[in-house]
Design an enzyme around this catalytic site. Structure first.
Site, PDB file in Angstrom:
ATOM      1  N   ASP A  35       0.852  -1.188   0.000  1.00 23.00           N
ATOM      2  CA  ASP A  35       0.000   0.000   0.000  1.00 23.00           C
ATOM      3  C   ASP A  35       0.890   1.242   0.000  1.00 23.00           C
ATOM      4  O   ASP A  35       1.373   1.681   1.043  1.00 23.00           O
ATOM      5  CB  ASP A  35      -0.928   0.003   1.211  1.00 23.00           C
ATOM      6  CG  ASP A  35      -1.981   1.101   1.126  1.00 23.00           C
ATOM      7  OD1 ASP A  35      -1.751   2.086   0.408  1.00 23.00           O
ATOM      8  OD2 ASP A  35      -3.030   0.958   1.773  1.00 23.00           O
ATOM      9  N   HIS A  80       0.483   8.140   3.806  1.00 22.37           N
ATOM     10  CA  HIS A  80       1.085   7.491   4.965  1.00 22.37           C
ATOM     11  C   HIS A  80       2.584   7.757   5.109  1.00 22.37           C
ATOM     12  O   HIS A  80       3.217   7.206   6.016  1.00 22.37           O
ATOM     13  CB  HIS A  80       0.828   5.988   4.896  1.00 22.37           C
ATOM     14  CG  HIS A  80      -0.622   5.646   4.746  1.00 22.37           C
ATOM     15  ND1 HIS A  80      -1.549   5.912   5.727  1.00 22.37           N
ATOM     16  CD2 HIS A  80      -1.325   5.106   3.713  1.00 22.37           C
ATOM     17  CE1 HIS A  80      -2.753   5.535   5.314  1.00 22.37           C
ATOM     18  NE2 HIS A  80      -2.636   5.041   4.098  1.00 22.37           N
ATOM     19  N   ILE A  89      -0.537   9.439   8.572  1.00 17.23           N
ATOM     20  CA  ILE A  89      -1.256   8.535   9.460  1.00 17.23           C
ATOM     21  C   ILE A  89      -0.927   7.088   9.126  1.00 17.23           C
ATOM     22  O   ILE A  89      -0.405   6.781   8.051  1.00 17.23           O
ATOM     23  CB  ILE A  89      -2.775   8.753   9.363  1.00 17.23           C
ATOM     24  CG1 ILE A  89      -3.261   8.521   7.920  1.00 17.23           C
ATOM     25  CG2 ILE A  89      -3.150  10.134   9.877  1.00 17.23           C
ATOM     26  CD1 ILE A  89      -4.764   8.576   7.746  1.00 17.23           C
ATOM     27  N   GLY A 102      -5.022   2.045   7.731  1.00 19.37           N
ATOM     28  CA  GLY A 102      -6.064   1.358   8.494  1.00 19.37           C
ATOM     29  C   GLY A 102      -5.809  -0.132   8.597  1.00 19.37           C
ATOM     30  O   GLY A 102      -6.032  -0.744   9.648  1.00 19.37           O
TER      31      GLY A 102
END
Length: 280
Positions: A182, A187, A202, A205
């Site tokens: 990903d 990120h 961040i 998830g």
């Protein structure tokens, strides 16, 4: 231009063939914070059950121009993994991803897409099904049914949890996790994060999902991946790398538990409506 629901639902499955090596299993485990030798050392190496979320992963599919999805408003809402057979630490895997349902919540509320991925080995062994609920916030009002959204699992927060597990995350965990496939710059790139409304990059998830998966595996299945059957969550808020994730667990019956996870530092729920099924 409006989303094209017929093209979306009529698309052929996206087939990804993957030559998965022990190094990949180790890298994934490090990305979700594991220091357990069972998952990071090639001697007797085991695969974490939550690697299902990266096996056969087709990437960010929502930029397909034929679909006309407002991809900048796409959010990952819920995630379920159903394990049929434990993953080996290496092997040839095939992931077939298809969009199975579109739910129209209205022009102002967006739409929901149900996305399923079947993971098999090159010998036909069915290892897992990965089911995601995706919020298409800019694509409601296309004339579809508003019904059929999954019902989240109820967590009995009115009573004290039976178990609580705290899992720290490293400040560079998102940098490591992204190497499992990903590569969303949200990120890692501060400018992209700030443009998205965040002070800093961040955590993915699904990295949070993996960290909490480790907590459940340890607390309920004695760190034995062969005992894990299912893990469902709803994503509530993102985790910031470096935070500690506290997972409260309620044992509901033999082999079934509910859970909820919070960021200790910010005292906010990051995963809700959790359900975990395992061999007791």
């Amino acid at each position: 231009m409006a989303m094209n629901p017929e093209t979306l639902l009529g698309s052929l499955p996206i087939r990804i063939e993957q030559n998965w090596q022990e190094r990949d299993s180790i890298l994934y485990a490090l990305g979700v914070g594991s220091e357990d030798l069972d998952f990071v050392y090639e001697k007797g190496l085991k695969a974490l059950p939550t690697i299902a979320v990266v096996l056969g992963y087709p990437g960010f599919i929502w930029q397909n121009p034929e679909w006309n999805v407002d991809w900048k408003k796409v959010l990952h809402g819920e995630q379920s993994v159903i394990i049929h057979k434990p993953f080996p630490a290496k092997g040839q895997f095939i992931g077939e991803t298809r969009i199975t349902k579109l739910i129209d919540k209205g022009a102002e509320k967006g739409a929901i897409a149900m996305v399923e991925r079947r993971i098999v080995g090159d010998d036909g062994t069915h290892y897992a099904d990965v089911i995601a609920t995706i919020f298409l916030r800019g694509d409601g009002g296309f004339g579809g049914s508003p019904d059929g959204a999954p019902v989240p699992h109820k967590v009995p927060i009115e009573r004290a949890p039976d178990l609580t597990v705290d899992m720290p995350t490293a400040k560079n965990c998102a940098m490591i996790y992204r190497l499992s496939g990903d590569l969303n710059p949200l990120h890692i790139d501060p400018d992209v994060a700030q443009a998205g409304g965040f002070e800093r990059p961040i955590l993915h998830g699904l990295a949070t999902y993996g960290v909490v998966g480790r907590a459940l595996l340890s607390a309920l299945a004695d760190n034995d991946p062969s005992r894990v059957r299912q893990m469902d969550v709803r994503f509530s808020r993102p985790v910031e790398p470096g935070e500690t994730i506290r997972t409260d667990i309620w044992v509901e019956s033999d082999g079934k538990a509910a859970f909820q996870s919070t960021s200790i530092e910010r005292n906010v729920t990051v995963l809700s409506n959790g359900y975990f099924e395992f061999t007791a």
